[in-house]
Design an enzyme around this catalytic site. Structure first.
Site, mmCIF file in Angstrom:
data_model
loop_
_atom_site.group_PDB
_atom_site.id
_atom_site.type_symbol
_atom_site.label_atom_id
_atom_site.label_comp_id
_atom_site.label_asym_id
_atom_site.label_seq_id
_atom_site.Cartn_x
_atom_site.Cartn_y
_atom_site.Cartn_z
ATOM 1 N N CYS A 1 -4.729 4.833 7.990
ATOM 2 C CA CYS A 1 -3.783 5.665 7.281
ATOM 3 C C CYS A 1 -3.384 6.871 8.123
ATOM 4 C CB CYS A 1 -4.364 5.974 5.914
ATOM 5 S SG CYS A 1 -4.947 7.536 5.466
ATOM 6 N N CYS B 1 -10.567 10.997 8.471
ATOM 7 C CA CYS B 1 -9.221 10.520 8.098
ATOM 8 C C CYS B 1 -8.132 11.328 8.785
ATOM 9 C CB CYS B 1 -9.057 10.599 6.584
ATOM 10 S SG CYS B 1 -7.392 10.212 6.012
ATOM 11 N N CYS C 1 0.868 -1.179 0.000
ATOM 12 C CA CYS C 1 0.000 0.000 0.000
ATOM 13 C C CYS C 1 0.908 1.233 0.000
ATOM 14 C CB CYS C 1 -0.863 -0.049 1.259
ATOM 15 S SG CYS C 1 -1.842 1.410 1.516
ATOM 16 N N CYS D 1 -2.938 15.559 2.664
ATOM 17 C CA CYS D 1 -3.959 15.448 1.626
ATOM 18 C C CYS D 1 -4.832 16.692 1.659
ATOM 19 C CB CYS D 1 -4.808 14.208 1.888
ATOM 20 S SG CYS D 1 -6.059 13.903 0.623
HETATM 21 N N1 SAH Z 1 -7.233 9.271 -0.903
HETATM 22 C C1 SAH Z 1 -7.589 8.000 -1.405
HETATM 23 C C2 SAH Z 1 -6.604 6.910 -1.054
HETATM 24 C C3 SAH Z 1 -6.017 6.938 0.320
HETATM 25 S S1 SAH Z 1 -7.114 6.648 1.664
HETATM 26 C C4 SAH Z 1 -8.989 7.629 -0.962
HETATM 27 O O1 SAH Z 1 -9.553 8.328 -0.124
HETATM 28 O O2 SAH Z 1 -9.508 6.656 -1.503
HETATM 29 C C5 SAH Z 1 -7.341 4.895 1.535
HETATM 30 C C6 SAH Z 1 -8.567 4.374 2.223
HETATM 31 O O3 SAH Z 1 -8.414 4.472 3.659
HETATM 32 C C7 SAH Z 1 -9.843 5.141 1.859
HETATM 33 O O4 SAH Z 1 -10.864 4.264 1.428
HETATM 34 C C8 SAH Z 1 -10.170 5.820 3.156
HETATM 35 O O5 SAH Z 1 -11.528 6.060 3.242
HETATM 36 C C9 SAH Z 1 -9.657 4.835 4.203
HETATM 37 N N2 SAH Z 1 -9.523 5.418 5.544
HETATM 38 C C10 SAH Z 1 -9.107 6.647 5.895
HETATM 39 N N3 SAH Z 1 -9.177 6.812 7.238
HETATM 40 C C11 SAH Z 1 -9.637 5.666 7.756
HETATM 41 C C12 SAH Z 1 -9.928 5.200 9.074
HETATM 42 N N4 SAH Z 1 -9.739 5.970 10.139
HETATM 43 N N5 SAH Z 1 -10.405 3.932 9.222
HETATM 44 C C13 SAH Z 1 -10.569 3.133 8.133
HETATM 45 N N6 SAH Z 1 -10.317 3.505 6.882
HETATM 46 C C14 SAH Z 1 -9.856 4.760 6.679
HETATM 47 FE FE1 SF4 Z 2 -7.310 12.225 1.615
HETATM 48 FE FE2 SF4 Z 2 -7.723 10.639 3.713
HETATM 49 FE FE3 SF4 Z 2 -9.793 11.566 2.322
HETATM 50 FE FE4 SF4 Z 2 -8.174 9.696 1.210
HETATM 51 S S1 SF4 Z 2 -9.464 9.434 2.986
HETATM 52 S S2 SF4 Z 2 -8.951 11.594 0.259
HETATM 53 S S3 SF4 Z 2 -6.187 10.337 2.131
HETATM 54 S S4 SF4 Z 2 -8.339 12.817 3.498
#
Ligand code: SAH
Ligand code: SF4
Length: 358
Positions: free
Chosen positions: A347, A130, A116, A123
């Site tokens: 993440c 997130c 990954c 971001c």
């Molecule tokens: N920005 C892109 C890719 C990175 S985030 C996106 O949003 O798709 C990758 C995945 O991690 C996304 O599906 C996001 O929703 C998830 N994610 C982020 N924070 C999280 C959390 N606290 N618990 C579980 N999944 C999370």
């Molecule tokens: Fe950005 Fe996190 Fe949203 Fe993915 S889930 S778009 S990394 S803020």
């Protein structure tokens, strides 16, 4: 400003052939980069010292250093990687399948891994659930910094260059907000004489920049896309992902329908399940309707809580009921194992723990 140099991992083979002469030296160097995972120019023993010195003036080999590493009991290894300017980001080594042995203990199938990778430091999208989004945006990763995550993790795990690996762009950052460097990295991964990772083995996860989904599709790189949908109505989706205002659910669904997809494959929709927000059967019902007519696969993700968040982790029973509803109504649906749950899996959490930035 820190003095940083481009990395040799920033370039396709063709670009390196324009930079370095004669051509056969590029073949050697490519082997050092992607088959031997060289860390510096001195490793490149069959390259003349004069050329190594010349290259070293202008370039670095691998722009990343492992700053921290956490290993989980399920084989997941989370890396905090530091770049030349001192900034850090995360990459994760995920064990997807254990080694299979026959009755004599002979290996019939080797373990399967996925890496990954991050696409940005921070971001801009700023999703409310997130941790990466909460710390704001610092900068895009270069193509070389994206490529180097895979080289570094394969090297650290003694994973030979010709062993298959899958890549998911699901680390820190929004990959489609860094489309040029992302596309370049995808191409470098695909190089036949390099890591030879086909588009089919690469999945770009996006929070849904619909115009960029179209642009990625037009590049015809053969990659998969995963859409972070998370909600079935625009009101909740905008609360979770503010830029849903500009790229609403229907614009994303339309872009997905235009995206070139291998006829044997499905588009993955990620659905982050948050306790008492979107974990009810009424949402499942709307999701079935929304995805009608799309060759879709839904991946349900448990919200992974961290200190300071208002959101909660759903119960397993609600998660399973949600999944069963989707399956009963004809959708493929998996629940994502919370890999590495004991090692700050969501993440941004290793970075947060190491640096205490947020
Ligand atoms: N920005 C892109 C890719 C990175 S985030 C996106 O949003 O798709 C990758 C995945 O991690 C996304 O599906 C996001 O929703 C998830 N994610 C982020 N924070 C999280 C959390 N606290 N618990 C579980 N999944 C999370
Ligand atoms: Fe950005 Fe996190 Fe949203 Fe993915 S889930 S778009 S990394 S803020």
């Amino acid at each position: 400003m820190t003095n940083t140099k481009p990395s040799l991992l920033d370039f396709t083979k063709k670009e390196l052939q324009d930079l370095i002469k004669p051509t056969f030296r590029v073949n050697q160097i490519f082997g050092w980069l992607y088959h031997q995972y060289a860390e510096n120019f001195d490793d490149m023993k069959n390259v003349p010292k004069a050329l190594r010195d010349e290259l070293e003036e202008k370039y670095v080999v691998n722009p990343l250093k492992i700053a921290n590493k956490e290993e989980s009991s399920d084989g997941t290894i989370k890396y905090l990687l530091q770049m030349q300017d001192g900034k850090t980001m995360e990459a994760v080594w995920l064990k997807m399948k254990d080694t299979q042995l026959d009755e004599n203990g002979e290996v019939i199938q080797e373990a399967k891994y996925t890496i990954c990778v991050s696409s940005q430091v921070g971001c801009k999208v700023g999703c409310s659930f997130c941790l990466t989004g909460k710390s704001g945006f610092t900068r895009d990763l270069t193509a070389g910094e994206i490529v180097a995550q895979v080289v570094t993790l394969k090297r650290d795990n003694n994973h030979k260059h010709n062993r298959m690996i899958n890549i998911v762009y699901m680390g820190m950052g929004e990959p489609l907000d860094n489309l040029d460097n992302l596309s370049k990295a995808i191409e470098i991964f695909k190089e036949d004489d390099g890591l030879c990772i086909s588009g089919k083995r690469q999945t770009v996860s996006t929070s849904g920049l619909s115009n960029k989904i179209d642009q990625l599709g037009q590049k015809d790189l053969g990659v998969h896309i995963a859409i972070s949908l998370h909600a079935v109505d625009d009101e909740l989706r905008t609360e979770l992902i503010p830029m849903n205002k500009a790229h609403n659910i229907s614009s994303i669904i339309e872009a997905v329908k235009r995206f070139p997809i291998d006829t044997r494959k499905r588009v993955m929709f990620e659905y982050l399940v948050i306790k008492e927000k979107n974990d009810d059967i009424a949402s499942a019902k709307k999701l079935v309707k929304l995805l009608h007519g799309i060759k879709a696969k839904v991946n349900l993700i448990f919200f992974n809580p961290y200190p300071g968040t208002d959101y909660g982790r759903p119960s397993r029973a609600d998660m399973v009921a949600f999944q069963e509803y989707l399956i009963d109504h004809g959708l493929l649906c998996t629940i994502r194992d919370s890999k590495g749950i004991d090692i700050s899996a969501a993440c941004g959490q290793l970075k947060e723990k190491t640096e205490g930035e947020v």
